[in-house]
Motif scaffolding. Structure first.
Motif, PDB file in Angstrom:
ATOM      1  N   ASN A  46       0.850  -1.187   0.000  1.00 14.80           N
ATOM      2  CA  ASN A  46       0.000   0.000   0.000  1.00 14.80           C
ATOM      3  C   ASN A  46       0.888   1.239   0.000  1.00 14.80           C
ATOM      4  OD1 ASN A  46      -1.892   2.008   0.351  1.00 14.80           O
ATOM      5  ND2 ASN A  46      -2.636   1.270   2.320  1.00 14.80           N
ATOM      6  N   LYS A  96     -11.400   2.802   0.434  1.00 15.14           N
ATOM      7  CA  LYS A  96     -10.221   3.539   0.909  1.00 15.14           C
ATOM      8  C   LYS A  96      -9.541   4.343  -0.192  1.00 15.14           C
ATOM      9  CE  LYS A  96      -9.381   0.119   4.536  1.00 15.14           C
ATOM     10  NZ  LYS A  96      -8.442  -0.878   5.111  1.00 15.14           N
ATOM     11  N   ARG A  97     -10.112   4.339  -1.384  1.00 16.63           N
ATOM     12  CA  ARG A  97      -9.578   5.127  -2.508  1.00 16.63           C
ATOM     13  C   ARG A  97      -8.108   4.805  -2.778  1.00 16.63           C
ATOM     14  NH1 ARG A  97     -12.287  11.082  -1.196  1.00 16.63           N
ATOM     15  NH2 ARG A  97     -14.433  10.350  -1.105  1.00 16.63           N
ATOM     16  N   LEU A  98      -7.808   3.534  -2.896  1.00 17.81           N
ATOM     17  CA  LEU A  98      -6.431   3.078  -3.055  1.00 17.81           C
ATOM     18  C   LEU A  98      -6.010   2.880  -4.504  1.00 17.81           C
ATOM     19  CD1 LEU A  98      -6.430   0.373  -0.222  1.00 17.81           C
ATOM     20  CD2 LEU A  98      -5.493   2.692  -0.104  1.00 17.81           C
TER      21      LEU A  98
END
Length: 707
Positions: A438, A579-581
């Motif tokens: 991430n 989570k807008r990843l």
């Protein structure tokens, strides 16, 4: 790919450093009054060389001294005293300056970057500390080798199971006759479940999804490529003679038709016909020309290590020749009439060797000056979480630690493209890295660049992809958990499997990245076709916003995936939701081309009743208009590709329903200023017709799809 810093000892000069320098205590680069000028770490740095950016006030002395002293001193007293101590053998500008690029190079201060070469036995920390104390020195940067290292779990090469492919086995919907097109699920996944044999996977994976592709098939009806668009592939060398690439290679005509051993186009590089090899290239100090830059792609050592075919594989995704009864389809590979986008080979990896930071930076300048519109980069320093503190994790650290590279990237983005074509400036597109973190790697995370993460055949993030803050967009990267689930593309024959010579499968963000470069190249081709021109920032915005939402697919999990050091990992997709990843979502070629030609589109969910608000198309006063007709625009005798059913119209709203995924064109006509075209006793109303593209998908994002 990760960035590994290897210390390479230069040949030791006969003369050693002076006693004064030898007796100096090694200086830590992150402390002291002048340490701020030393912008990166010496850990793993190349001995015997340092990069220096001089202050502008030193410009005239530098220019005079480089000519007068035979390129061994600078004309700056404080610097030359240090160079005398360390037995400096060479002082050279980092960037090649020609009559064509002189003004642009000077405007950005790139002419102030110099490489200093000296006795490799000298302590480079001490040399850097001394240079930092000179007033005319603005920045000091240690040189590192950027070397390709593959993570076998995330960039593995796999064999293709051909399942009896024949020359007549073209892919349904694809307008080309390329032999292996049906195995390219990233191009079109609508009929591909048979070839991705997910049921025989060793893992409990999800079934492939029809929409897990780049939606290029309808886009090919509008445009198939343009030879004036140039994509610079920064990678291993591209096999320019490959059967499925040779017609779509960039050709420097002045060099091809010129004299061997001569810089015929006066760009500072000798015999750069299809690009240049920045690994093997050497600077001829006498002529100030770069030589020995022949592109290679098959350097393998006695242990079987070296070139992997990576550059050729990447190039094929972008612009393999279409409609030639061979191999694969390129996203912007043309129609079979020599009209594909052109591939420029910028070789920065060769065999087991990489390039120095300054060489990579010089490669970016070369690409811009040769007219490349897109800088395709399937390489990364890796994630700071995985590789460590010696790689940048934010823009400030990137600019501080990799200053010469950042300056060159800024130059490409500002000066790439061409003066009269569709793009003023260049697009720099990078893979996010393959650490499964991430946290994306750099340079992908650098804000002006486009960072690409990967998804697999089931429209879920791949187990190896990096994601998170800085990610811009997703594209097909392949997933070897699925038989035939990796990305099929071109390969040098000596590096491909005997069952499928000249082609092979790979997975990684390295494969996702060229999908985005190919889509961008096709979009620029279409803009050229329509006579439109954009700034780099404008086109970048359109590209990133031509996407679909991946959030609906973040469900379930896959367990016990082999990972590094004999470990295993689980993919818990639900934990990534909300989570807008993953940036703006996964790329959609057709949406990009619709943005370019200005055609409005609406995204609807198949199998559900939907309503279309016509006000954005006809104006807010449309509720008072009379309905005339709504019909699907189809070729004669063809059925609706999305099973479109047109319902009732009421006060500016039209009801529709679709039964399949796909795209179609809807033509809607309204009457303004009256109620009937047939009533001759009254003034005849005006018929207003608009065309709207309907994109039908099994899931839709929470917004309306309007851009």
């Amino acid at each position: 790919m990760k960035r590994i810093l290897y210390t390479i000892c230069a040949a030791v000069l006969i003369v050693s450093c002076t006693a004064d320098l030898e007796n100096q205590t090694s200086v830590t680069t992150n402390s002291g009054e002048y340490a701020g000028k030393i912008i990166n770490s010496s850990q793993g740095a190349i001995n015997g060389t340092i990069l220096v950016r001089f202050d502008e006030k030193a410009e005239s002395r530098l220019a005079d001294a480089i000519t007068r002293s035979g390129a061994t001193r600078t004309g700056i007293g404080g610097v030359d005293a240090i160079l005398n101590e360390v037995n400096a053998s060479k002082v050279t500008p980092v960037f090649t300056i020609t009559a064509k690029n002189r003004d642009k190079i000077h405007a950005r201060g790139l002419h102030l970057w110099y490489s200093l070469t000296f006795d490799s036995a000298c302590d480079i920390d001490v040399v850097a500390s001394k240079l930092a104390k000179v007033g005319e020195v603005n920045r000091v940067e240690f040189e590192h080798e950027i070397k390709r290292v593959s993570n076998p779990q995330s960039t593995q090469k796999t064999s293709l199971s051909l399942n009896g492919a024949t020359r007549s086995s073209s892919k349904e919907g694809v307008p080309f006759n390329d032999l292996y097109a049906k195995y390219q699920w990233g191009i079109s996944n609508s009929d591909n479940n048979h070839y991705i044999d997910w049921r025989s996977s060793n893992w409990e994976v999800f079934a492939p999804i029809a929409e897990a592709d780049i939606n290029v098939v309808p886009a090919w009806k509008l445009c198939k490529g343009d030879p004036s668009i140039i994509v610079a592939v920064v990678d291993e060398g591209v096999m320019y003679s490959h059967e499925d690439l040779h017609e779509n290679m960039w050709v420097n005509l002045a060099e091809k038709t010129g004299v061997a051993g001569v810089d015929d186009d006066d760009n500072g590089y000798v015999d750069d016909i299809h690009g240049f090899n920045f690994v093997s290239g050497v600077l001829n100090i006498r002529t100030n020309k770069w030589e020995k830059g022949e592109i290679t792609w098959d350097k393998i050592d006695s242990d079987g290590k070296g070139d992997t075919g990576h550059g050729t594989h990447v190039a094929g995704v972008i612009s393999a020749m279409n409609n030639n009864f061979k191999g694969i389809c390129g996203i912007a590979g043309g129609s079979g009439n020599g009209d594909g986008v052109r591939i420029m080979s910028i070789q920065t990896f060769s065999g087991n060797s990489g390039t120095l930071s300054s060489d990579k930076a010089r490669a970016f300048i070369y690409a811009a000056d040769c007219g490349a519109h897109i800088l395709q980069n399937s390489w990364s320093f890796g994630s700071a979480n995985t590789v460590g503190d010696n790689v940048p994790s934010n823009d400030k650290a990137f600019r501080n630690n990799e200053s010469v590279l950042a300056d060159a990237l800024d130059y490409f983005i500002a000066e790439g493209g061409d003066e009269e074509g569709p793009l003023a400036g260049g697009l720099a597109i990078f893979a996010s890295s393959n650490d499964g973190e991430n946290l994306i790697g750099y340079p992908a995370g650098y804000e002006p660049c486009i960072a690409v993460s990967a998804f697999g055949p089931a429209l879920r993030p791949t187990y190896y992809t990096n994601y998170g803050p800085g990610t811009d967009i997703m594209a097909p990267g392949g997933e070897a958990l699925y038989p035939n689930g990796s990305i099929l593309s071109t390969m040098p024959p000596q590096l491909s499997d005997a069952s499928c010579p000249n082609y092979g499968m790979m997975q990684g963000t390295s494969q996702a990245c060229p999908h985005v470069s190919g889509v961008a190249a096709l979009g620029l081709s279409y803009a050229k076709q329509l006579g439109k021109r954009y700034t780099a920032d404008e086109f970048r915005t359109m590209l990133i916003s031509a996407t679909n939402d991946i959030e609906p697919y973040l469900t379930g999990s896959v367990a016990n995936i082999p990972w590094t050091n004999n470990s295993y990992k689980n993919m818990e997709y639900e934990s990534l939701k909300g989570k807008r990843l993953f940036g703006a979502g996964y790329i959609d070629t057709y949406k990009l081309l619709l943005q370019i030609d200005g055609t409005p589109y609406i995204v609807v969910k198949s199998g559900e009743d939907c309503v279309i608000d016509l006000a954005p198309h006809f104006g807010d006063g449309i509720k008072s208009a009379y309905f005339s007709s709504a019909k699907e625009v189809l070729d004669h005798g063809t059925e609706s590709p999305i099973g479109l059913e047109i319902g009732a119209y009421s006060k500016g709203v039209l009801s529709i329903k679709t039964t399949k995924s796909g795209v179609t064109m809807l033509s809607v006509s309204l009457l303004v200023g009256g109620g009937s075209l047939n009533d001759q006793s009254r003034p005849i109303p005006t018929k207003v017709t608009k065309q709207i593209v309907i994109i039908s998908r099994s899931t839709t994002s929470t917004n309306s799809g309007w851009l």
